[in-house]
Design an enzyme around this catalytic site. Structure first.
Site: not given
Ligand code: DX5
Ligand code: ZN
Length: 216
Positions: A8, A33, A35, A37, A67, A69, A138, A176
């Site tokens: 990540s 990965h 992330d 957000m 991913h 979020m 998660m 994760d």
């Protein structure tokens, strides 16, 4: 079993993001990965499409595992696809019409995944599992790197594995949050196929060796 590592980049040094991708290119890392957000679905803001697009120029054959979020993720599927996503995962908790969301991702010709927060039971995926290329459990509350692993994740892996086997699917189980060299072997043994690792890789003195160790 797959035994993949998805490093990540949330934990990478953003002033040296290019070097981080080059390091991953030279390692046994499998997926990158990413992330994303929005500060609403989770209490933190990370980065978006422009950053993904720029690092795409540097990466070799490791798929971008994005991913999301974010609230209302459907608004951005084609943007993330255009930025270079190979897998897009949405949170169960952020999608009112999960069947529609997963179908929209797959219609772009890429893989679709669902992510479950620590409190969300695996059984809620029973009637949608056939559309999931990956399910991410998660093992911390989403929003930040470097948090402590939640032990109940092992029970969720076993339950999910049973559901996947019973339905005769090849859905990959991704875990994760809080993954490190101490728990990675146990997580793979419990049935995980892909382990996301942020701080374990990027805070390590020798990330290339750590990625190797995580696979043992
Ligand atoms: C947390 C993110 C994770 C994070 C993991 O919300 O989804 O992917 O980068 O970081 P570590 O491995 O440090 O727990
Ligand atoms: Zn993540």
């Amino acid at each position: 079993m797959a035994r993949k590592i998805a490093a990540s980049i949330l934990s990478a040094d953003f002033t040296e993001l290019g070097k981080a991708i080059q390091m991953l290119n030279n390692s046994e890392n499998d997926w990158i990965h990413i992330d994303v957000m929005d500060g609403i679905f989770v209490p933190n803001i990370s980065f978006g499409q422009p950053i993904i697009k720029s690092i795409k120029k540097l990466k070799k054959d490791q798929p971008f595992d994005v991913h999301l979020m974010i609230e209302n993720p459907d608004r951005y599927f084609s943007d993330f696809f255009n930025a270079g996503a190979d897998i897009i995962s949405v949170h169960y908790e952020a999608c009112r019409h999960l069947h529609r969301s997963l179908t929209a991702i797959k219609d772009l010709g890429i893989k679709a995944g669902v992510v479950l927060n620590p409190h969300t039971p695996v059984v809620l995926l029973k009637d949608i599992l056939y559309l999931c290329d990956t399910v991410t459990l998660m093992s911390v509350n989403p929003g930040f790197g470097g948090q402590k692993f939640i032990e109940n994740t092992y029970n969720k892996i076993k339950e999910l594995k049973t559901m996947i086997t019973e339905q005769g699917l090849d859905t990959l189980i991704e875990v994760d949050g809080g993954v490190n060299v101490e728990n990675s072997g146990k997580l793979f043994a419990a049935g995980a196929d892909v382990l996301v690792a942020g701080s374990a890789v990027f805070a390590s003195e020798n990330p290339i060796q750590t990625i190797k160790d995580l696979k043992k």
